[in-house]
Design an enzyme around this catalytic site. Structure first.
Site, PDB file in Angstrom:
ATOM      1  N   ASP A   8      51.052  50.461  66.864  1.00 26.49           N
ATOM      2  CA  ASP A   8      51.319  51.879  66.654  1.00 26.49           C
ATOM      3  C   ASP A   8      51.791  52.080  65.221  1.00 26.49           C
ATOM      4  O   ASP A   8      52.417  51.186  64.636  1.00 26.49           O
ATOM      5  CB  ASP A   8      52.359  52.405  67.636  1.00 26.49           C
ATOM      6  CG  ASP A   8      52.528  53.923  67.544  1.00 26.49           C
ATOM      7  OD1 ASP A   8      51.507  54.624  67.424  1.00 26.49           O
ATOM      8  OD2 ASP A   8      53.680  54.400  67.582  1.00 26.49           O
ATOM      9  N   GLU A  10      53.599  55.161  62.513  1.00 23.38           N
ATOM     10  CA  GLU A  10      54.152  56.499  62.280  1.00 23.38           C
ATOM     11  C   GLU A  10      53.825  56.873  60.846  1.00 23.38           C
ATOM     12  O   GLU A  10      53.777  56.006  59.958  1.00 23.38           O
ATOM     13  CB  GLU A  10      55.663  56.526  62.522  1.00 23.38           C
ATOM     14  CG  GLU A  10      56.082  56.255  63.960  1.00 23.38           C
ATOM     15  CD  GLU A  10      55.561  57.274  64.957  1.00 23.38           C
ATOM     16  OE1 GLU A  10      55.199  58.394  64.538  1.00 23.38           O
ATOM     17  OE2 GLU A  10      55.501  56.950  66.158  1.00 23.38           O
ATOM     18  N   GLU A  53      58.455  68.732  59.522  1.00 19.21           N
ATOM     19  CA  GLU A  53      57.792  68.723  60.835  1.00 19.21           C
ATOM     20  C   GLU A  53      57.567  67.287  61.320  1.00 19.21           C
ATOM     21  O   GLU A  53      57.743  66.975  62.501  1.00 19.21           O
ATOM     22  CB  GLU A  53      56.444  69.452  60.766  1.00 19.21           C
ATOM     23  CG  GLU A  53      56.540  70.934  60.470  1.00 19.21           C
ATOM     24  CD  GLU A  53      56.835  71.232  59.007  1.00 19.21           C
ATOM     25  OE1 GLU A  53      56.747  70.280  58.184  1.00 19.21           O
ATOM     26  OE2 GLU A  53      57.162  72.391  58.685  1.00 19.21           O
ATOM     27  N   HIS A 151      59.373  59.560  68.494  1.00 18.67           N
ATOM     28  CA  HIS A 151      58.218  58.673  68.388  1.00 18.67           C
ATOM     29  C   HIS A 151      58.571  57.475  67.510  1.00 18.67           C
ATOM     30  O   HIS A 151      58.321  57.471  66.311  1.00 18.67           O
ATOM     31  CB  HIS A 151      57.017  59.434  67.806  1.00 18.67           C
ATOM     32  CG  HIS A 151      56.406  60.383  68.777  1.00 18.67           C
ATOM     33  ND1 HIS A 151      55.099  60.311  69.193  1.00 18.67           N
ATOM     34  CD2 HIS A 151      56.944  61.440  69.436  1.00 18.67           C
ATOM     35  CE1 HIS A 151      54.849  61.280  70.048  1.00 18.67           C
ATOM     36  NE2 HIS A 151      55.963  61.975  70.211  1.00 18.67           N
ATOM     37  N   ASP A 156      57.235  52.598  71.245  1.00 18.08           N
ATOM     38  CA  ASP A 156      55.944  53.068  71.748  1.00 18.08           C
ATOM     39  C   ASP A 156      55.000  51.915  72.092  1.00 18.08           C
ATOM     40  O   ASP A 156      54.289  51.964  73.094  1.00 18.08           O
ATOM     41  CB  ASP A 156      55.282  53.998  70.734  1.00 18.08           C
ATOM     42  CG  ASP A 156      55.922  55.383  70.716  1.00 18.08           C
ATOM     43  OD1 ASP A 156      56.859  55.610  71.510  1.00 18.08           O
ATOM     44  OD2 ASP A 156      55.489  56.234  69.916  1.00 18.08           O
TER      45      ASP A 156
END
Length: 237
Positions: A8, A10, A53, A151, A156
């Site tokens: 994963d 980010e 965001e 997240h 994750d």
């Protein structure tokens, strides 16, 4: 032995072509679908501001990541950990797209897309029309994701490894059943029963019943039962 890596990332946003960068990479090793405990996890200086965001999603700001290694510095270790085995990710084209960009920028060959396993595609095939986010799949399979308040890539991939196991057939309960001690069911040979004495109880029709039966046979052409009727036991006087 079947090895795979659950991965994963980010990022600072949705599109590397508009300047977004990777800021976290995590991967766990699976052998025969079981986590081995080997993990790869790095935080990366994205070399740019992290939009508010995006920070709300994963919790990282540029201030937190300044001074961390650049992607070019962590790329060799990441590629060594991934090796040549399948790479599993949820919405894998997103992660591969960012890794392609970062690897090219760092002067490395991109990861072969033939190695990509997309659990989102697998979930959509198995559960068409249903929500198939990582959270939704955790709920569907009864996987505890209560600690997933943001997240985080390392958390994750640990959750995704469990989801991937379920998508690939689960914990194979048949094997667990086979390991249980067998329970013998009672059989007819184990039952002890003596002979049962039965008293014959012949049914003798009354004179009225015999007369009614003769009247019925009189309406039948060549009745074959007439001789049987003549031989029937006579009612007692």
């Amino acid at each position: 032995m079947s090895r795979a890596l659950v991965l994963d990332t980010e990022t600072t946003g949705f599109d590397p072509l508009t300047g977004d960068r990777v800021l976290e990479v995590a991967a766990v090793e699976l052998v025969n679908l079981v986590p081995t405990g080997r993990t790869f996890h790095v935080l990366i200086d994205p070399e740019r501001e992290v939009p508010e965001e995006a920070a709300k999603v994963h919790g990282f700001t540029w201030e937190m990541l300044r001074g961390k290694p650049k992607f070019a510095e962590i790329a060799p270790a990441m590629l060594e950990f991934l090796g040549d085995d399948p790479v599993v990710a949820h919405n894998a084209p997103f992660d591969f797209g960012f890794l392609d960009f970062e690897l090219k920028k760092a002067g490395h060959t991109v990861i072969d897309r033939a190695r990509m396993v997309d659990t989102l595609a697998l979930a959509k095939k198995r559960f068409p029309g249903l929500p198939n986010s990582l959270d939704a799949l955790c709920r569907r399979y009864g996987i505890d994701n209560s600690m997933r308040t943001s997240h985080n890539a390392l958390l994750d991939v640990q959750l995704l490894a469990q989801v991937y196991l379920e998508l690939m057939g689960g914990k194979q309960p048949g094997l667990a059943l086979a390991s249980r001690p067998a329970v013998s069911a009672p059989t007819a040979l184990q039952l002890e029963a003596g002979p049962v004495a039965r008293t014959p109880r012949p049914i003798v029709p009354s004179a009225a019943e015999l007369e009614a039966h003769r009247a019925f046979l009189g309406k039948v052409k060549e009745p074959i039962w007439l001789s049987l009727l003549e031989d029937a036991p006579k009612p007692e006087a």
